[in-house]
Design a protein around this motif. Structure first.
Motif, short mmCIF file in Angstrom:
data_model
loop_
_atom_site.label_atom_id
_atom_site.label_comp_id
_atom_site.label_asym_id
_atom_site.label_seq_id
_atom_site.Cartn_x
_atom_site.Cartn_y
_atom_site.Cartn_z
N LEU A 25 -10.34 -21.94 -22.88
CA LEU A 25 -11.60 -20.61 -22.87
C LEU A 25 -11.23 -19.69 -23.29
N ILE A 26 -12.57 -19.77 -23.92
CA ILE A 26 -12.26 -18.20 -25.09
C ILE A 26 -12.33 -16.66 -24.41
N ARG A 27 -10.95 -16.56 -24.97
CA ARG A 27 -11.43 -15.22 -24.60
C ARG A 27 -10.70 -13.53 -24.61
N GLU A 28 -11.37 -14.21 -26.64
CA GLU A 28 -11.68 -13.05 -26.68
C GLU A 28 -12.38 -12.39 -26.43
N GLY A 29 -13.23 -10.61 -26.36
CA GLY A 29 -14.11 -10.39 -25.70
C GLY A 29 -14.38 -10.60 -24.47
N VAL A 30 -13.73 -11.66 -23.72
CA VAL A 30 -14.57 -11.90 -22.16
C VAL A 30 -13.40 -10.64 -21.44
N PRO A 31 -14.17 -9.75 -20.49
CA PRO A 31 -14.21 -9.07 -19.92
C PRO A 31 -12.51 -9.59 -18.36
N PHE A 32 -11.87 -9.04 -17.87
CA PHE A 32 -11.33 -9.95 -16.94
C PHE A 32 -11.74 -8.79 -15.52
N ILE A 33 -11.04 -9.29 -14.51
CA ILE A 33 -11.13 -8.30 -13.29
C ILE A 33 -10.48 -9.10 -12.51
N VAL A 34 -10.33 -8.61 -10.88
CA VAL A 34 -9.40 -8.44 -10.21
C VAL A 34 -10.09 -9.73 -9.32
N ASN A 35 -9.30 -10.75 -8.83
CA ASN A 35 -9.64 -11.76 -7.97
C ASN A 35 -10.43 -11.48 -6.88
N PRO A 36 -11.19 -11.38 -6.91
CA PRO A 36 -12.39 -10.95 -5.80
C PRO A 36 -12.16 -11.13 -4.04
N TYR A 37 -11.20 -12.77 -4.08
CA TYR A 37 -10.61 -12.81 -3.03
C TYR A 37 -9.12 -11.58 -3.22
N ASP A 38 -8.65 -12.01 -3.94
CA ASP A 38 -7.43 -10.91 -4.03
C ASP A 38 -7.82 -9.11 -3.39
N THR A 39 -8.99 -8.84 -3.38
CA THR A 39 -9.45 -7.39 -3.25
C THR A 39 -9.16 -7.29 -2.01
N HIS A 40 -9.93 -7.99 -1.56
CA HIS A 40 -9.70 -8.15 0.46
C HIS A 40 -8.24 -9.13 1.05
N ALA A 41 -7.45 -9.05 0.27
CA ALA A 41 -5.84 -9.33 0.41
C ALA A 41 -4.77 -8.01 0.70
N VAL A 42 -5.70 -6.73 -0.61
CA VAL A 42 -5.28 -6.07 -0.93
C VAL A 42 -5.30 -4.50 0.62
N GLU A 43 -7.26 -4.88 0.56
CA GLU A 43 -7.31 -4.25 1.78
C GLU A 43 -6.60 -4.09 3.03
N GLU A 44 -6.73 -5.81 3.71
CA GLU A 44 -5.86 -5.88 5.01
C GLU A 44 -4.31 -5.68 5.02
N GLY A 45 -3.36 -5.19 3.43
CA GLY A 45 -2.30 -5.56 3.23
C GLY A 45 -2.39 -3.61 3.68
N LEU A 46 -3.13 -2.67 3.29
CA LEU A 46 -3.58 -1.37 3.54
C LEU A 46 -3.98 -0.64 4.70
N ARG A 47 -4.77 -1.95 5.24
CA ARG A 47 -4.60 -1.97 7.01
C ARG A 47 -3.67 -1.48 7.49
N LEU A 48 -2.83 -2.75 7.28
CA LEU A 48 -1.44 -2.98 8.22
C LEU A 48 -0.74 -1.73 7.86
N LYS A 49 -0.98 -1.56 6.81
CA LYS A 49 0.22 0.15 6.36
C LYS A 49 -0.43 1.48 7.15
N ASP A 50 -1.69 0.92 7.16
CA ASP A 50 -2.09 2.02 8.36
C ASP A 50 -1.84 1.86 9.96
N ARG A 51 -2.14 1.16 10.09
CA ARG A 51 -1.08 0.71 11.38
C ARG A 51 0.02 0.91 11.75
N PHE A 52 0.49 0.09 10.54
CA PHE A 52 1.94 0.47 11.74
C PHE A 52 3.18 1.10 10.22
#
Length: 270
Positions: A25-52
């Protein structure tokens, strides 16, 4: 109780290019992002935090610039961010990656109980879906994959019940804690960070753990500890489409053209 969420920095696959000489892979000049599925993992962790009231730890393995990914998690409300970064970790396949991540989670568990580990079902750069189950196997904990709903969690009896998204159906499963979940996009809708939280995340500390902290055998991690490797990589070839006739005004003629084209390519058996 801790909820550990594994997140990964990945290249934006819509802009990835491949070096035809090195097949990398040519990584120079390519933007990086958070793996999309992981954003939902973070959200569910925060929902458990909010609840418990659980504490949420975001964990990532990558180069120093992966700190930006963890700062995004901090801006959403995770309590602690840890970057696993060391040249010894570089070049890891899914086996070596799960070894490093599970070692870090085990180290966290020495200070406070880890009840739930959450990962995205897969990453968009590798698409193997192997790291989450690999972590669960190494930690000897329950694993529930393809979760699209957390139905119930009872800390008092240490059990969780989830719904799994399978092909053509759903399945409800109950498992004891500790548990590892891999989640799909249908699980939730990720929240947006507030301006104060985003500003605070820029000043927040991101812990960096190298192999001096984890004390893993260098021959069992990174490239040396990876039994699989990529021998060749290439972009999928996408042929240009062809418009046949005018289906709106003359659908019968368009259908005749389509059938003749399919016969030419031996795609129809008459």
């Amino acid at each position: 109780m801790l909820v550990v969420v594994c997140v990964k920095q990945v290249p934006d696959t819509t802009q990835v290019q491949i070096d035809p000489v090195t097949n990398t892979l040519i990584r120079e000049g390519v933007p990086f992002i958070v793996n999309p599925y992981d954003t939902h993992a973070v959200e569910e962790g925060l929902r458990l935090k909010d609840r418990f009231g659980f504490k949420v730890v975001a964990l990532s393995m990558g180069p120093p610039n992966a700190e930006a990914t963890l700062r995004k998690a901090l801006s959403l409300g995770v309590d602690r961010a840890i970057l696993l970064s060391d040249r010894a970790f570089g070049g890891a396949d899914t086996l070596a990656t799960s070894k490093v991540l599970s070692a870090a989670i085990a180290r966290l568990a020495k200070d406070e109980e880890v009840g739930v580990v959450i990962c995205g079902k897969q990453t968009i750069d590798g698409d193997t879906a192997q790291v989450g189950p690999g972590i669960a196997t190494r930690l000897h904990c329950s694993q529930l994959t393809l979760v699209d709903r957390v139905e119930d969690l009872d800390p008092s009896v240490r059990k969780i019940r989830v719904r799994r998204k399978l092909e053509g159906r759903h399945e409800e499963v109950e498992a004891p804690l500790p548990v590892l979940l891999t989640v799909v996009r249908e699980l939730n809708r990720p929240r947006y960070p507030s301006v104060p939280m985003r500003l605070a995340s820029e000043e927040a500390a991101v812990e960096v753990w190298d192999n001096k902290v984890l004390e893993l055998d260098p021959n069992g991690i990174g490239l040396k500890g990876s039994p699989t490797w990529v021998s060749r990589i290439f972009s999928p070839e996408r042929a240009k489409g062809e418009i046949l006739g005018d289906g709106a005004r003359d659908p019968e003629a368009a259908a005749e053209i389509l059938i003749s084209k399919m016969l030419e390519k031996d795609l129809l058996a008459l």
